[in-house]
Design an enzyme around this catalytic site. Structure first.
Site, short mmCIF file in Angstrom:
data_model
loop_
_atom_site.label_atom_id
_atom_site.label_comp_id
_atom_site.label_asym_id
_atom_site.label_seq_id
_atom_site.Cartn_x
_atom_site.Cartn_y
_atom_site.Cartn_z
N ASP A 15 -7.67 2.90 -5.64
CA ASP A 15 -9.13 2.98 -5.72
C ASP A 15 -9.59 3.19 -7.17
O ASP A 15 -8.99 3.97 -7.91
CB ASP A 15 -9.58 4.17 -4.86
N GLU A 33 11.85 2.50 -7.83
CA GLU A 33 13.02 3.27 -7.38
C GLU A 33 13.40 2.89 -5.95
O GLU A 33 14.46 3.22 -5.46
CB GLU A 33 12.70 4.78 -7.40
C1 NOJ Z 1 -14.20 2.05 -4.02
C2 NOJ Z 1 -14.13 2.18 -2.52
O1 NOJ Z 1 -13.79 0.94 -1.97
C3 NOJ Z 1 -15.47 2.69 -2.08
O2 NOJ Z 1 -15.61 2.66 -0.69
C4 NOJ Z 1 -15.69 4.08 -2.63
O3 NOJ Z 1 -16.98 4.51 -2.30
C5 NOJ Z 1 -15.51 4.11 -4.14
N1 NOJ Z 1 -14.37 3.36 -4.59
C6 NOJ Z 1 -15.35 5.52 -4.63
O4 NOJ Z 1 -14.11 6.04 -4.23
#
Ligand code: NOJ
Length: 559
Positions: free
Chosen positions: A205, A257
């Site tokens: 993310d 790994e």
């Molecule tokens: C991207 C994620 O896909 C989204 O749903 C989220 O709100 C933001 N990153 C923050 O983590």
């Protein structure tokens, strides 16, 4: 048992599960891991290679689970670690790999580290895991800068003793300080934790946000106007800094790994030319390409984006990724059924219930009658998906798109959950409309999602698009996905080349050939076009006349 194939990810069909909205086994209105297990045969029937699960960690759900309280646990409402193990086993037995969502840019405000930081006070090692600064003004009563967060509202929140902390998303998502070695060590521990439990890879993310360069002294921080004017070329204080790749090189060593080496895909909203840094083999290995998700329904635009992305992935020897829908955007059946809107400035239909902002992301607005052509949107979505599944690289599909689901707009303001709604405030409807629990049956409590009212309301039209209604039915969207994914497995070879058939590419059509004489032709227009010679393998919609491809339809042929 899974075959130890180190290249499985290169052309994988990956299905995204939003766990809280997939299937609810324990009857609390929230989907869970036992729900996933109960639908394992359904997942197998889709002929997918992997599932990616959006966060299932303990979370107060300030941002749908992307506010993580504990990275090495499962939210009790979603299950237990034993349920996770069982899910991995059940899916592996069916030849489906498991990708875990990792959220390293920020923790939640309830994470033990943040709670400790609040208690420990200014200057403490506990605070040094986050980005705390003194405020401006006589008594520090003003935030360190005037920056706004991605979800709207200020990027800084003040704590009791007067300091401010940075959150590029919601206040419940304090950004971590990746200059702190402890943060590095802890995430390595988290990687190993899930890999040792059988995870096959990670979706990372906000992968472009971890590295930051922010002086301690608030007076030296740039203003919002200055920040916005800075190039995002590796040197921007907040986004896509070059040194973020040092983190991914560390992670790659860990991923390597294991046998076969585990995978990772970056969610990085960066300039396309910078994407290869994320997909390099000594980094995460693959990166999301959201270009088709952002594109208009246009043959020349699709062709340009496909060609460009294939070149980009070649630069590092990675493979491209293709996405039309996910949990952050209006479903593609709906996007493609809306009148084309340019930017916020030139919206022709101010009452429309969905508008495009300048970045062409769609946001829900209050409005009168939707100017949506549902039938056309779905036909186009199916055509786009069939094209996607024929492209070299991996296809990421989002739960419910195999049912041809449209965005749900029948959600009242008091039922909304997305922080973008609350922080805009109320101007953007947010992302709840694509996160409504799936309809499994045509009748019954929550259309078979579970035994209780679902956490987001399902509209009456879900009955007609439920799995039950589409299962085994010729021509249903579910049948098309199943047939396409099964056939794709047979047709794919290790040859990832694509040859454009120029004479069939134009303003309203695209055609290309893959190894073995697998030809894809897509008609973007309204009028039929002539089909080239070849045996029809599959089409995204009915082919009324022999030798003709109707508008908004894609066909696979064998030459
Ligand atoms: C991207 C994620 O896909 C989204 O749903 C989220 O709100 C933001 N990153 C923050 O983590």
């Amino acid at each position: 048992m899974l075959i130890d194939d180190k290249n499985w990810w290169r052309q994988a069909a990956v299905y995204q599960i939003y766990p809280r909205s997939f299937a609810d086994a324990n009857g609390d209105g929230l989907g869970d891991l036992q729900g996933v297990i109960s639908r394992a045969d359904y997942l197998k029937s889709l002929h997918i290679d992997a599932v990616w699960l959006s966060p299932f960690y303990p979370s107060a759900l300030a941002d749908g689970g992307y506010d993580v309280d504990d990275y090495r646990n499962v939210d009790p409402r979603i299950g237990t670690l034993e349920d996770f193990d069982e899910m991995v086993q059940v899916l592996h037995e069916r030849g489906i790999r498991v990708i875990v969502d990792l959220v390293p840019n920020h923790t939640s405000n309830l994470h033990e580290w943040f709670q400790a930081a609040l208690k420990a006070g200014p200057g403490s090692p506990e605070r040094a895991r986050y980005i705390f600064r003194e405020g401006r003004g006589e008594n520090g009563e003003l935030p360190p800068t005037d920056w706004t967060s991605i979800f709207g509202g200020p990027s800084w929140t003040r704590v009791e003793d007067g300091q401010w902390y940075l959150h590029n998303f919601a206040p419940e998502q304090p950004d971590l300080n990746w200059k702190n070695p402890e943060v590095h060590e802890d995430f390595i521990k988290t990687l190993r934790f899930w890999l040792d439990r059988g995870a096959d890879g990670f979706r990372v993310d906000v992968a472009h946000g971890l590295a930051k360069d922010l002086p301690e002294d608030a007076a030296s921080l740039p203003s919002k106007a200055e920040l916005d004017a800075m190039p995002v070329d590796g040197t921007h204080p907040l986004w896509d800094r070059d040194e973020v790749h040092e983190i991914y090189r560390e992670w790659r060593e860990v991923l390597n790994e294991y046998t076969p080496a585990r995978t990772a895909v970056a969610e990085a909203w960066v300039e396309t030319s910078r994407r290869p840094h994320y997909s390099s083999p000594d980094g995460l290995g693959q990166a999301f390409n959201f270009d088709l998700l952002d594109a208009d329904f246009s043959a020349p635009e699709f062709r340009h984006l496909i060609a460009h992305n294939l070149e980009l992935s070649d630069q590092t020897g990675s493979s491209s990724t293709w996405v039309f829908s996910n949990h952050d955007v209006v479903r593609h059946a709906t996007r493609f059924g809306l009148p084309l809107l340019g930017s916020a400035e030139d919206i022709e239909h101010p009452d429309t219930w969905i508008k495009a902002d300048q970045a062409k992301h769609f946001v829900l607005t209050d409005g009168a009658e939707p100017a949506l052509d549902r039938e056309l949107g779905l036909r186009r979505a199916r055509a786009a998906t069939l094209l996607e599944l024929a492209l070299p690289g991996s296809a990421y599909m989002y739960q419910g798109e195999e049912l041809g689901l449209h965005e749900v707009v029948e959600i009242s303001d008091d039922q909304r959950q997305d922080p973008t709604f609350f922080r805009s405030p109320g101007v953007e409807k947010g992302r709840d409309g694509c996160r409504v629990p799936l309809p499994w049956t045509a009748e019954g409590e929550s259309f078979g999602f579970g035994q209780a009212a679902p956490h987001l309301p399902q509209p009456a039209w879900f009955a007609e698009v439920s799995v039950e209604k589409q299962d085994g039915k010729d021509g249903s969207t579910l049948s098309m996905y199943r047939e396409a994914l099964a056939l794709r497995r047979e047709l794919l070879t290790e040859d990832e080349s694509l040859t454009w058939i120029d004479e069939l590419c134009g303003e309203y059509s695209l055609a290309f050939e893959r190894a073995g004489g697998w030809v894809t032709v897509m008609n973007f227009g309204d009028d039929p076009i002539a089909l080239p010679a070849g045996k029809v393998l599959l089409s995204s919609g009915p082919l009324a006349q022999e030798g003709e491809l109707p508008g908004a339809t894609t066909v696979w042929l064998q030459r």
